[in-house]
Design a protein around this motif. Sequence first.
Motif, PDB file in Angstrom:
ATOM      1  N   SER A  30       0.838  -1.199  -0.106  1.00  0.00           N
ATOM      2  CA  SER A  30      -0.048  -0.120   0.074  1.00  0.00           C
ATOM      3  C   SER A  30       0.772   1.269  -0.076  1.00  0.00           C
ATOM      4  O   SER A  30       0.353   2.371  -0.293  1.00  0.00           O
ATOM      5  N   ASN A  74      -5.605  -3.955  -1.814  1.00  0.00           N
ATOM      6  CA  ASN A  74      -4.504  -3.712  -0.901  1.00  0.00           C
ATOM      7  C   ASN A  74      -4.236  -5.034   0.157  1.00  0.00           C
ATOM      8  O   ASN A  74      -3.421  -5.359   0.750  1.00  0.00           O
ATOM      9  N   ASN A  77      -2.616  -7.659  -1.637  1.00  0.00           N
ATOM     10  CA  ASN A  77      -1.273  -7.344  -2.278  1.00  0.00           C
ATOM     11  C   ASN A  77      -1.348  -7.693  -3.736  1.00  0.00           C
ATOM     12  O   ASN A  77      -0.491  -8.160  -4.541  1.00  0.00           O
TER      13      ASN A  77
END
Length: 124
Positions: A30, A74, A77
Amino acid sequence: QVQLVESGGGLVQAGGSLRLSCAASGRTFSSYHMGWFRQAPGKEREFVGAISHSGGSTYYADSVKGRFTISRDNAKNTVYLQMNTLKPKDTAVYYCAAKPRVWSSLDEYNFGFWGQGTQVTVSS
């Protein structure tokens, strides 16, 4: 440091759709803006678009605007490239890339981490 692995490429007919994924390693995903690039045989690498570290902003090249959408999760990922209304000229190796959020712009510069690429072929 972040390591990137693309997936989802393949062969699709013109007018079809494809979604690419890019999985990132590390716990600081992030903290990075994420971008997509492509390179066709015999041509220079071309910027496709980018998404901000939070996912709140996106920026696209004129050549894909309205057809491609970049999103990210996020928690997973992962960044995605949804490609619709594909054309034969979209045929290329597609790469995802990352640049630290310290760079405020989502333009094509300052991407320092790259995946290995995934092939997208659009047949006519």
